[in-house]
Write a protein that holds these residues in place. Sequence first.
Motif, mmCIF file in Angstrom:
data_model
loop_
_atom_site.group_PDB
_atom_site.id
_atom_site.type_symbol
_atom_site.label_atom_id
_atom_site.label_comp_id
_atom_site.label_asym_id
_atom_site.label_seq_id
_atom_site.Cartn_x
_atom_site.Cartn_y
_atom_site.Cartn_z
ATOM 1 N N SER A 102 2.692 -13.710 -13.137
ATOM 2 C CA SER A 102 3.056 -12.519 -12.905
ATOM 3 C C SER A 102 2.343 -11.192 -13.178
ATOM 4 N N PRO A 103 2.240 -10.456 -12.185
ATOM 5 C CA PRO A 103 1.362 -9.174 -12.278
ATOM 6 C C PRO A 103 2.109 -8.332 -13.621
ATOM 7 N N PRO A 105 3.043 -5.079 -15.251
ATOM 8 C CA PRO A 105 3.434 -3.645 -14.823
ATOM 9 C C PRO A 105 2.237 -2.554 -15.571
ATOM 10 N N GLY A 106 1.943 -1.721 -14.819
ATOM 11 C CA GLY A 106 0.951 -0.771 -15.320
ATOM 12 C C GLY A 106 -0.290 -1.249 -15.647
ATOM 13 N N GLY A 107 -0.727 -2.554 -15.070
ATOM 14 C CA GLY A 107 -2.076 -2.911 -15.129
ATOM 15 C C GLY A 107 -2.927 -2.641 -13.983
ATOM 16 N N PRO A 108 -3.987 -3.157 -13.784
ATOM 17 C CA PRO A 108 -4.934 -2.736 -12.442
ATOM 18 C C PRO A 108 -4.178 -3.501 -11.499
ATOM 19 N N CYS A 109 -4.553 -2.730 -10.107
ATOM 20 C CA CYS A 109 -4.030 -3.406 -8.855
ATOM 21 C C CYS A 109 -5.119 -4.292 -8.578
ATOM 22 N N SER A 110 -4.891 -5.386 -8.290
ATOM 23 C CA SER A 110 -5.903 -6.322 -7.991
ATOM 24 C C SER A 110 -6.030 -6.524 -6.365
ATOM 25 N N ASP A 111 -7.020 -7.103 -5.672
ATOM 26 C CA ASP A 111 -6.993 -6.990 -4.379
ATOM 27 C C ASP A 111 -5.747 -7.875 -3.559
ATOM 28 N N ASP A 112 -5.193 -8.742 -4.355
ATOM 29 C CA ASP A 112 -3.995 -9.424 -3.707
ATOM 30 C C ASP A 112 -2.812 -8.522 -3.762
ATOM 31 N N MET A 113 -3.021 -7.369 -4.917
ATOM 32 C CA MET A 113 -1.736 -6.763 -4.884
ATOM 33 C C MET A 113 -1.542 -5.525 -3.994
ATOM 34 N N ILE A 114 -2.517 -5.366 -3.131
ATOM 35 C CA ILE A 114 -2.558 -4.184 -2.391
ATOM 36 C C ILE A 114 -2.768 -4.564 -0.965
ATOM 37 N N GLY A 115 -2.180 -3.552 0.032
ATOM 38 C CA GLY A 115 -2.620 -4.213 1.623
ATOM 39 C C GLY A 115 -3.306 -3.105 2.034
ATOM 40 N N LEU A 116 -4.207 -3.398 2.996
ATOM 41 C CA LEU A 116 -5.350 -2.166 3.370
ATOM 42 C C LEU A 116 -5.440 -2.283 4.840
ATOM 43 N N GLU A 117 -5.353 -1.264 5.641
ATOM 44 C CA GLU A 117 -5.251 -1.212 7.106
ATOM 45 C C GLU A 117 -5.920 0.007 7.643
ATOM 46 N N VAL A 118 -6.454 -0.093 8.844
ATOM 47 C CA VAL A 118 -6.984 0.926 9.550
ATOM 48 C C VAL A 118 -6.050 1.708 10.493
ATOM 49 N N ARG A 119 -5.772 2.609 10.432
ATOM 50 C CA ARG A 119 -4.939 3.246 11.685
ATOM 51 C C ARG A 119 -5.553 4.165 12.454
ATOM 52 N N ALA A 120 -5.471 3.841 14.013
ATOM 53 C CA ALA A 120 -6.346 4.482 14.806
ATOM 54 C C ALA A 120 -5.598 4.496 16.019
ATOM 55 N N PRO A 121 -6.160 5.640 17.105
ATOM 56 C CA PRO A 121 -5.608 5.506 18.495
ATOM 57 C C PRO A 121 -5.941 4.316 19.166
ATOM 58 N N VAL A 139 1.503 -3.776 -2.335
ATOM 59 C CA VAL A 139 2.457 -4.722 -1.868
ATOM 60 C C VAL A 139 2.967 -5.577 -2.959
ATOM 61 N N SER A 140 2.670 -5.388 -4.268
ATOM 62 C CA SER A 140 3.337 -5.978 -5.315
ATOM 63 C C SER A 140 4.568 -5.725 -5.706
ATOM 64 N N SER A 141 5.100 -6.263 -6.809
ATOM 65 C CA SER A 141 6.665 -5.800 -7.375
ATOM 66 C C SER A 141 6.555 -5.018 -8.622
ATOM 67 N N VAL A 142 5.431 -4.613 -9.009
ATOM 68 C CA VAL A 142 5.412 -3.741 -10.184
ATOM 69 C C VAL A 142 4.238 -2.714 -9.878
ATOM 70 N N PRO A 143 4.538 -1.519 -10.675
ATOM 71 C CA PRO A 143 3.514 -0.553 -10.515
ATOM 72 C C PRO A 143 2.301 -1.175 -11.184
ATOM 73 N N CYS A 144 1.175 -0.391 -10.526
ATOM 74 C CA CYS A 144 -0.384 -0.794 -10.970
ATOM 75 C C CYS A 144 -0.893 0.371 -10.559
ATOM 76 N N VAL A 145 -2.493 0.149 -11.271
ATOM 77 C CA VAL A 145 -3.436 1.322 -11.302
ATOM 78 C C VAL A 145 -4.549 0.701 -10.407
ATOM 79 N N ARG A 146 -5.209 1.594 -9.421
ATOM 80 C CA ARG A 146 -6.254 1.359 -8.683
ATOM 81 C C ARG A 146 -6.907 2.596 -8.341
ATOM 82 N N VAL A 147 -8.508 2.594 -8.313
ATOM 83 C CA VAL A 147 -9.303 3.490 -8.243
ATOM 84 C C VAL A 147 -9.622 3.517 -6.804
ATOM 85 N N LEU A 148 -9.139 4.853 -6.354
ATOM 86 C CA LEU A 148 -9.385 5.292 -4.945
ATOM 87 C C LEU A 148 -10.498 6.032 -4.640
#
Length: 234
Positions: A102-103, A105-121, A139-148
């Motif tokens: 289980s992830p 809470p408050g740990g790093p957001c791994s790649d499988d814990m986030i969703g990524l998409e490009v929105r465009a016309p 997209v996970s069930s707990v808060p996590c930290v991600r470098v953006l």
Amino acid sequence: MYKRQVLHPVGPLPAAVYWRRRLLVLTLLLAVLGGGGWLLVAALTGGDGTSTTGAAATTDAADPTDEPPALEQVVPSLASVQTPTPAPEPPAEPEPDPAPASPTPGGPCSDDMIGLEVRAPGSAPAGGKPTFELVVTNVSSVPCVRVLDAGLQEVLLLDAAGNRVWGSNDCFPETSSDTRILVPGESVAFPLTWGGLTSEPSCTAERTTPAPGQYVLRGRLDTALSADTPFRIG
């Protein structure tokens, strides 16, 4: 007196006649006694023989039935004994896969814990300057930290053959320090504008307007990649 009469018979006949009579009587008496004794012995001997013969006959008669049966009649042949076939064991059930950790809470957001998409016309004219958005979602069930950081973000334009046509970091890379706590379901959008020209890493090649046609947009955040978004030019 009696002894004298026995030894010296008295009578009108000569004494020899009386002695012969006495011998005859004595002989008959001995014969009777001898015959009786023989009959008695014969009777005794004959009874034992008869009994023995009868016992022997009884034994002989009883022998065929009293004899123990042959071994093969008691113990069946091993060839005729059918060994029961053991029932096949049911196949072992596969071990269940261990449950993923289980992830935290408050740990790093791994790649499988986030969703990524490009929105465009859906499309833009050749030479146009459309705006795209790179969207990051927890997209996970707990808060996590991600470098953006901006230097970790990139949007690519690819043609139908998969060839790289443009990259957002080729000619005008940006830098920033942006670390965030993303709560479950939270999305963050980063807009960027495309200048409508081709490019390559280091931006040293001549930049041209892509030909009209079907393309795709693909987003990246460090090691996380998005699905392709269709985009048409012209």
